[in-house]
Every structure is written in structure tokens, then in C-alpha cells.
Design an enzyme around this catalytic site. Structure first.
Site: not given
Ligand code: GLN
Length: 491
Positions: A79, A154, A178
Site C-alpha cells: 500500500k 482504503s 481498511s
Molecule cells: N473507511 C474508514 C475511514 O474512512 C477506515 C479507513 C481506514 O481504515 N484507513 O476512515
């Protein structure tokens, strides 16, 4: 079977037996990237030259009979918020579009020491803020199972790459879901370790009390193998915990008879897609049939988790992202009139809408007069949520639930409605607030052919139990390792 389609476990064994070389595997994966990544758009940058050199080094190491690890010679993707020396680390943001770190994140250094081949850097929501990868400032990654749908987020690039076989496995990060949510959307395994199990050094921070790096893989065994390489104490991250790293892979097959599995009733509430519910309930009964004992349990503060998370995560983000000021590194607006104007324009032009929204929310929650009402209150509720888990874990070994209330949604469906996007994290966020380990394992498909994920949650540092239950479930259910048919391919 093409080499790029194999699991990490299988390639490890074939490499050890000398049946294939890392160079062959790496060339196969880069051939796959060339064939399908224009369609999937998982990669932000590939490093074919570096990867081939690492593959040769791995082959040389095996030829000489030197010590190897399960990832020696295996092509893995990262990532794009994991710092890679000399390789761009953009966080999918204009702010870091040209940033090349001077050092490797600890997980990257561990992979390199273990002989892994790094294929490149993968797309994500900007600074890991989002649930669909649509917040990337660079490109939109597609769900390999349905190109009109998002891969989740994400870590959308990390999961789409594993699903499309453009990496054998990848690393993602999970602050509120995410890794697990996109894994469930793309039909692969995604694991968030306990907070403190894996070093965060060199992970570009979003919300430091919640962020955790973890494996995205084709199977549970692959996750166990990869976790074994990246886990462990690091003196550069004081929140990483000095506990021995277990033999996660070696423990997978131990029996699960008599294990107690809690099914939290709040995780099967309103808004849960009936097909998702049916698949997860079937998964629970399969686990019960294999000798585990199912119990209904309650986590009464679940309803408050999303609000709590979006106060704490944004507060931490507002403080973490203060460093992008155009002075030290990253983007700087060049049309500024004086220092203040430079700060203002740099941040206005460098960050995307969602990042700005979160910085504003977080700064507000931390501001004097509101701190007690919002930030402090959220910290108190976080404690209540953690206690809910402590109570059920006094009786249960693991919990089982859906990962996300719905399967993958279409592009554009939620971008203009941040609240509905935030609500899609409802079943993953409580785990981060309590710092627990959890995993998403494929548990079937909807009638429309979209993958569904089953979430297993364990006690702090009980990764061994978590992976063991997940592995047994995977054997019973048989949903891991399925591949989407991408355009132009023979079925
Ligand atoms: N979807 C969640 C957010 O927008 C989690 C994001 C993540 O785990 N980095 O914060």
C-alpha cells in the site's frame, strides 16, 4: 496453473523444492500486471527492474543453500503509505506526489531482509481516508469481480491486486476497516493484527492510536505466513509490543473442537443485506458443525462506535496532517504571497476534499470549548466499547460477524454522501477502537456474483486462535482462492 495464480504457500513450497525459480514467478506476475492492470488500476507505481534484481538474489540465496523464509523470492505489493526507500510513497495524494522517502518502513525492511520481491506501490484512498478508494487523487481502482463497482477502501489497490493476481500477496493498513472491508468486497483474505503486534514505523500516520498494518492474501495460510514475517517488537515504535511472535502457520491445523464462538446480535441489525446475512449465518452453522460452540452475545455500545471513531480518527488526523505545510517536504504551492499564504495555498491545493473535511472536523473536535464535549466524550465511549469486548471475551474465544453490511457498491453511489460512506464501516470500526485482531475470510457470493466476507474477531494478541478458526472455516466453506474472470480471458 499460471504461477501468478498460485498462493504464497504453494509458491513457497515449489521454490523450496526447486521446481520453479523466483525469476519465473516474478516474470509471471509482471506479465499479469502488463495484461490486466490497465483495467484494474491497482498499481500507482511498479518496480520491475528492482523486483527482477531481488528475484535473482533470492534464487542465488536458494542455490547457495542459505537460510530462506516463506517470502524469499515471492512478489509482494505494498500500500502506498508504507515508506519505501527510493520508491515513491504518495499516499495517493497530490501532497506527496513526488515524495521519495529516505528510509524503509520497518515492515518493508523486514520483508527485504526476508528476501521478498517488492512489485510496487498500490492505490488507496488519500491518506487512507475512505471506504472505496474513490478518494485517491491519482486514479480509480476497479473491483476485479465487477468493473463498475468499487474495490472498497482504503486499501483498494492492495486487495484488487491480490484478487486480480497482480501480486501474490500485499500489505494494507487498517484504521477503521481498511483491510477487512475491501478484502470482503474483492473475495480475498484481509487481516488486521492486534494494535501493537506490527510496527507502525514508516507507516504514514492517519490516526496513530488506531492504525495497524496487516496482510492481504489469497488464503488464511498465506496470511499466517506473511504475519510471521512482519510481526514483532520494534524499538522504533514504542507502541509495538514486546511479545514473542508465535508460529502462526504451524498452529493453523490444531483442532477447534470446544472453542466458544460468540455471535454479537448488534452486528446483525437493520441495514444488513439479506444475502450477506444468510452467507454469514451459514458460516456460523458450518463452524458449529465442526465442533465449535455458538453463543449469542451482546456488545451494547456498538451503535456509538461510528460517531466515536469519526471524532477520534479525525482529531488524530488533524494533528498528524499538520506536518504537510509546504516547508519540510512534499508539495508546495508556488503562487503564494508570503508565508501564511504559502501554508494556506499549499494545503488548499495539496489535499483533496475528504482529507480537508476530516482535518476540519478533527480540528473542531479538539478546539477549546469543544474538547470536553467531543474529544473527551469520545475517549470515554471508546473505553465502554472496549469493555463490551472484554466482557464477552470472558466467555468466548472468538466472535463471528459480517464484515460490511453490503457487498461492493457502484462507483459514485456514496461519494456525495459522506455519512452513508462512514456508516459502511459500522462492523469493522469497533475492533479498531478496542485494538483487537480480526480477519475477513471469503464466505460466498451474492446472486449477482459479488463476494461476501465473514469477520472473525479475537482477544488481544490471540492471532494464533484467530487464524486457526479462520483456517478451519476456510476448509469447511471453500470460498477462498476463487478468481474473477477478467475481460478477454478464457473462462
Ligand atoms: N473507511 C474508514 C475511514 O474512512 C477506515 C479507513 C481506514 O481504515 N484507513 O476512515
Amino acid at each position: 496453473m499460471e504461477l501468478y495464480n498460485c498462493s504464497l504457500e504453494e509458491l513457497w513450497q515449489r521454490l523450496e523444492q526447486g521446481e520453479v525459480s523466483s525469476l519465473e514467478v516474478t516474470r509471471s506476475v509482471f506479465g499479469r500486471i502488463a495484461a490486466v492492470d490497465d483495467t484494474i488500476a491497482a498499481y500507482l507505481e511498479t518496480d520491475e527492474k528492482g523486483a527482477l534484481a531481488q528475484a535473482e538474489a533470492a534464487d542465488e540465496c536458494r542455490r547457495k543453500g542459505e537460510k530462506t523464509t516463506p517470502v524469499t523470492g515471492i512478489p509482494l505489493g505494498l500500500k502506498d503509505l508504507l515508506s519505501t526507500k527510493g520508491l515513491k510513497t504518495t499516499c495517493a495524494s497530490r501532497m506527496l506526489a513526488d515524495y521519495r522517502p529516505e528510509y524503509d518502513a520497518t515492515v518493508v525492511a523486514r520483508l527485504r531482509e526476508a528476501g521478498a520481491v517488492i512489485t510496487g506501490k498500490l492505490n488507496m484512498d488519500e491518506f487512507a481516508m475512505g471506504s472505496s478508494t474513490e478518494n485517491s487523487a491519482i486514479k480509480a481502482t476497479r473491483n476485479p469481480w465487477d468493473l463498475k463497482r468499487v474495490p472498497g477502501g482504503s486499501s483498494g489497490g492492495s486487495v484488487a491486486a491480490v484478487a486480480a493476481a497482480t501480486a501474490i500477496a500485499t500489505l494494507g493498513s487498517d484504521t477503521g476497516g481498511s483491510i477487512r472491508q475491501p478484502a470482503s468486497f474483492c473475495g480475498v483474505v484481509g487481516m488486521k493484527p492486534t494494535y501493537g503486534r506490527v510496527s507502525r514505523y514508516g507507516l504514514v500516520a492517519f490516526a496513530s492510536s488506531l492504525d495497524q498494518i496487516g496482510p492481504v492474501t489469497l488464503t488464511v495460510a498465506d496470511a499466517a505466513l506473511l504475519l510471521g514475517v512482519i510481526a514483532g517488537h520494534d524499538k522504533r515504535d514504542s507502541t509495538s509490543v514486546d511479545l514473542p511472535v508465535a508460529d502462526y502457520y504451524g498452529a493453523l491445523k490444531k483442532d477447534i473442537k470446544g472453542l466458544k464462538i460468540g455471535v454479537p446480535k448488534e452486528y446483525f441489525g437493520a441495514g444488513l443485506d439479506p444475502e450477506v446475512e444468510a452467507a454469514v449465518r451459514l458460516g456460523c452453522s458450518q463452524l458449529a458443525a465442526s465442533g465449535a460452540q455458538l453463543d449469542d452475545v451482546s456488545l451494547p455500545h456498538t451503535d456509538y462506535a461510528v460517531a466515536t471513531y469519526y471524532l477520534l480518527a479525525t482529531a488524530e488526523a488533524s494533528s498528524n496532517l499538520a506536518r504537510y505545510d509546504g516547508v519540510k517536504y512534499g508539495f508546495r504551492a508556488d503562487d503564494a504571497d508570503g508565508l501564511l499564504d504559502m501554508y494556506r495555498k499549499t494545503r488548499a491545493q495539496g489535499f483533496g476534499d475528504e482529507v480537508k473535511r476530516r482535518i476540519m472536523l478533527g480540528t473542531y473536535a479538539l478546539s477549546s470549548g469543544y474538547y470536553d464535549a467531543y474529544y473527551r466524550k469520545a475517549q470515554q465511549v471508546r473505553t465502554l466499547i472496549t469493555r463490551d469486548f472484554d466482557k464477552v471475551f470472558a466467555d468466548c474465544d472468538v466472535l463471528v460477524s459480517p464484515v460490511c453490511p453490503t457487498p461492493a457498491f457502484a462507483f459514485g453511489e456514496k461519494v456525495d454522501d459522506p455519512l452513508s460512506m462512514y456508516l459502511s464501516d459500522i462492523l469493522t470500526i469497533p475492533v479498531n477502537l478496542a485494538g483487537l485482531p480480526a480477519i475477513s475470510v471469503p464466505c460466498g457470493f451474492t446472486k449477482a456474483g459479488l463476494p461476501i466476507g465473514l469477520q472473525i474477531i479475537a482477544k488481544p494478541f490471540a492471532e494464533e486462535t484467530l487464524l486457526r478458526v479462520a483456517w478451519h472455516y476456510e476448509q469447511l466453506a471453500g470460498w477462498s482462492g476463487h478468481r474473477p474472470t477478467l475481460a478477454g480471458e478464457a473462462v
